[in-house]
Write a protein that holds these residues in place. Structure first.
Motif, PDB file in Angstrom:
ATOM      1  N   SER A   1       0.810  -1.221   0.000  1.00  0.00           N
ATOM      2  CA  SER A   1       0.000   0.000   0.000  1.00  0.00           C
ATOM      3  C   SER A   1       0.846   1.274   0.000  1.00  0.00           C
ATOM      4  O   SER A   1       0.334   2.359  -0.295  1.00  0.00           O
ATOM      5  N   LEU A   2       2.130   1.165   0.341  1.00  0.00           N
ATOM      6  CA  LEU A   2       2.970   2.346   0.508  1.00  0.00           C
ATOM      7  C   LEU A   2       3.247   3.012  -0.834  1.00  0.00           C
ATOM      8  O   LEU A   2       3.708   2.367  -1.779  1.00  0.00           O
ATOM      9  N   GLN A   3       2.983   4.314  -0.902  1.00  0.00           N
ATOM     10  CA  GLN A   3       3.190   5.076  -2.133  1.00  0.00           C
ATOM     11  C   GLN A   3       4.332   6.081  -2.025  1.00  0.00           C
ATOM     12  O   GLN A   3       4.997   6.373  -3.018  1.00  0.00           O
ATOM     13  N   GLU A   4       4.553   6.628  -0.820  1.00  0.00           N
ATOM     14  CA  GLU A   4       5.613   7.630  -0.656  1.00  0.00           C
ATOM     15  C   GLU A   4       6.328   7.443   0.679  1.00  0.00           C
ATOM     16  O   GLU A   4       5.709   7.117   1.697  1.00  0.00           O
ATOM     17  N   TYR A   5       7.626   7.662   0.633  1.00  0.00           N
ATOM     18  CA  TYR A   5       8.465   7.607   1.830  1.00  0.00           C
ATOM     19  C   TYR A   5       9.174   8.947   1.936  1.00  0.00           C
ATOM     20  O   TYR A   5       9.906   9.347   1.021  1.00  0.00           O
ATOM     21  N   VAL A   6       8.947   9.641   3.037  1.00  0.00           N
ATOM     22  CA  VAL A   6       9.476  10.984   3.229  1.00  0.00           C
ATOM     23  C   VAL A   6      10.530  10.952   4.328  1.00  0.00           C
ATOM     24  O   VAL A   6      10.275  10.448   5.427  1.00  0.00           O
ATOM     25  N   ILE A   7      11.707  11.484   4.018  1.00  0.00           N
ATOM     26  CA  ILE A   7      12.804  11.551   4.977  1.00  0.00           C
ATOM     27  C   ILE A   7      13.101  13.019   5.259  1.00  0.00           C
ATOM     28  O   ILE A   7      13.318  13.811   4.337  1.00  0.00           O
ATOM     29  N   VAL A   8      13.106  13.389   6.541  1.00  0.00           N
ATOM     30  CA  VAL A   8      13.409  14.755   6.945  1.00  0.00           C
ATOM     31  C   VAL A   8      14.638  14.713   7.852  1.00  0.00           C
ATOM     32  O   VAL A   8      14.678  13.972   8.838  1.00  0.00           O
ATOM     33  N   ASN A   9      15.645  15.504   7.521  1.00  0.00           N
ATOM     34  CA  ASN A   9      16.899  15.534   8.268  1.00  0.00           C
ATOM     35  C   ASN A   9      16.754  16.449   9.479  1.00  0.00           C
ATOM     36  O   ASN A   9      16.326  17.596   9.339  1.00  0.00           O
ATOM     37  N   SER A  10      17.095  15.954  10.654  1.00  0.00           N
ATOM     38  CA  SER A  10      16.980  16.784  11.856  1.00  0.00           C
ATOM     39  C   SER A  10      18.264  17.519  12.199  1.00  0.00           C
ATOM     40  O   SER A  10      18.284  18.336  13.119  1.00  0.00           O
ATOM     41  N   LEU A  11      19.360  17.250  11.475  1.00  0.00           N
ATOM     42  CA  LEU A  11      20.633  17.917  11.749  1.00  0.00           C
ATOM     43  C   LEU A  11      20.803  19.165  10.903  1.00  0.00           C
ATOM     44  O   LEU A  11      21.223  20.203  11.397  1.00  0.00           O
ATOM     45  N   ASN A  12      20.520  19.057   9.633  1.00  0.00           N
ATOM     46  CA  ASN A  12      20.562  20.182   8.716  1.00  0.00           C
ATOM     47  C   ASN A  12      19.308  20.172   7.863  1.00  0.00           C
ATOM     48  O   ASN A  12      18.621  19.163   7.773  1.00  0.00           O
ATOM     49  N   VAL A  13      19.013  21.284   7.224  1.00  0.00           N
ATOM     50  CA  VAL A  13      17.803  21.396   6.415  1.00  0.00           C
ATOM     51  C   VAL A  13      17.874  20.435   5.229  1.00  0.00           C
ATOM     52  O   VAL A  13      18.824  20.459   4.451  1.00  0.00           O
ATOM     53  N   GLY A  14      16.884  19.602   5.104  1.00  0.00           N
ATOM     54  CA  GLY A  14      16.844  18.674   3.982  1.00  0.00           C
ATOM     55  C   GLY A  14      15.643  17.747   4.061  1.00  0.00           C
ATOM     56  O   GLY A  14      15.372  17.155   5.110  1.00  0.00           O
ATOM     57  N   VAL A  15      14.916  17.641   2.948  1.00  0.00           N
ATOM     58  CA  VAL A  15      13.777  16.730   2.842  1.00  0.00           C
ATOM     59  C   VAL A  15      13.905  15.964   1.534  1.00  0.00           C
ATOM     60  O   VAL A  15      14.183  16.545   0.486  1.00  0.00           O
ATOM     61  N   GLU A  16      13.710  14.660   1.601  1.00  0.00           N
ATOM     62  CA  GLU A  16      13.708  13.813   0.413  1.00  0.00           C
ATOM     63  C   GLU A  16      12.391  13.045   0.361  1.00  0.00           C
ATOM     64  O   GLU A  16      11.963  12.503   1.386  1.00  0.00           O
ATOM     65  N   ILE A  17      11.777  12.990  -0.814  1.00  0.00           N
ATOM     66  CA  ILE A  17      10.540  12.229  -0.995  1.00  0.00           C
ATOM     67  C   ILE A  17      10.775  11.167  -2.059  1.00  0.00           C
ATOM     68  O   ILE A  17      11.119  11.482  -3.204  1.00  0.00           O
ATOM     69  N   TYR A  18      10.591   9.910  -1.670  1.00  0.00           N
ATOM     70  CA  TYR A  18      10.701   8.781  -2.594  1.00  0.00           C
ATOM     71  C   TYR A  18       9.298   8.309  -2.937  1.00  0.00           C
ATOM     72  O   TYR A  18       8.438   8.202  -2.057  1.00  0.00           O
ATOM     73  N   ARG A  19       9.068   8.004  -4.232  1.00  0.00           N
ATOM     74  CA  ARG A  19       7.752   7.553  -4.675  1.00  0.00           C
ATOM     75  C   ARG A  19       7.856   6.227  -5.405  1.00  0.00           C
ATOM     76  O   ARG A  19       8.822   5.971  -6.128  1.00  0.00           O
TER      77      ARG A  19
END
Length: 201
Positions: free
Chosen positions: A133-151
């Motif tokens: 069922s998984l469509q997107e995986y979102v990773i947010v970095n807590s050390l420096n600014v950064g977001v990655e979205i995998y689809r």
């Protein structure tokens, strides 16, 4: 030297122990791993994410979000874990062993830190891919600014679809049509600079 026998637990053992424990643990192939607590930045980002996603979903009855107290289970590989944020679209489906454990997330968000970065981006992501069922995986970095979205693609591959590394940037979680400003996600954090730094470095 004397070898130390490794204790192997069943899923039933784990669920019974977890129900009585004062802390959260993951389960994978007979082993139980205690989950570490988050840093102030990790927790602030997680709260910001939860608020932004909740606002997006407030008038969408088909989808709902859950915070890090919500356990999920992947029957295909045995993993039980607690993602930072989970979104489910459609009726909840539950583990056959535990009606409080969800098995059909549409979106999983992990806020990665120094201790969890390599795992969340590597082995854990590979385990998450077994969730049909998984469509997107979102990773947010807590050390420096950064977001990655995998689809997930139509042919069942995973691609890095969006990434952003400046507070003025935004990203869109496509499954729920949620556009998130990084400045909102990092509001209230301390000493977080622009530009991705891998947490394990």
């Amino acid at each position: 030297m004397t070898a130390v026998a490794q204790t192997i637990y069943t899923e039933a053992d784990y669920l019974l122990m977890e129900a009585k424990a004062g802390y959260k643990s993951e389960y994978f192939r007979g082993e139980i791993f205690m989950m570490a607590g988050g840093t102030p930045n990790h927790n602030r980002i997680k709260e910001n994410l939860s608020g932004e996603i909740y606002t997006t979903l407030k008038n969408k009855k088909s989808c709902r979000s859950y915070s890090s107290d919500q356990r999920i289970h992947i029957p295909e590989n045995t993993l039980y874990t607690y993602p930072d944020v989970v979104v489910v679209c459609g009726p909840n489906q539950y583990s056959a062993r535990d009606h409080n454990t969800i098995t059909n997330p549409t979106i999983i968000v992990e806020v990665i830190s120094r201790s969890s970065g390599a795992y969340d981006r590597g082995d854990k992501f590979r385990l998450y891919r077994d969730i049909s069922s998984l469509q997107e995986y979102v990773i947010v970095n807590s050390l420096n600014v950064g977001v990655e979205i995998y689809r997930r693609t139509e042919d069942n591959h995973w691609l890095l679809a969006e990434d952003a590394y400046k507070l003025s940037d935004s990203v869109t979680i496509q499954s729920i049509e949620a556009t998130l400003l990084l400045s909102d996600l990092y509001a209230g954090t301390e000493d977080v600079k622009e530009g991705w730094i891998t947490p394990e470095e």
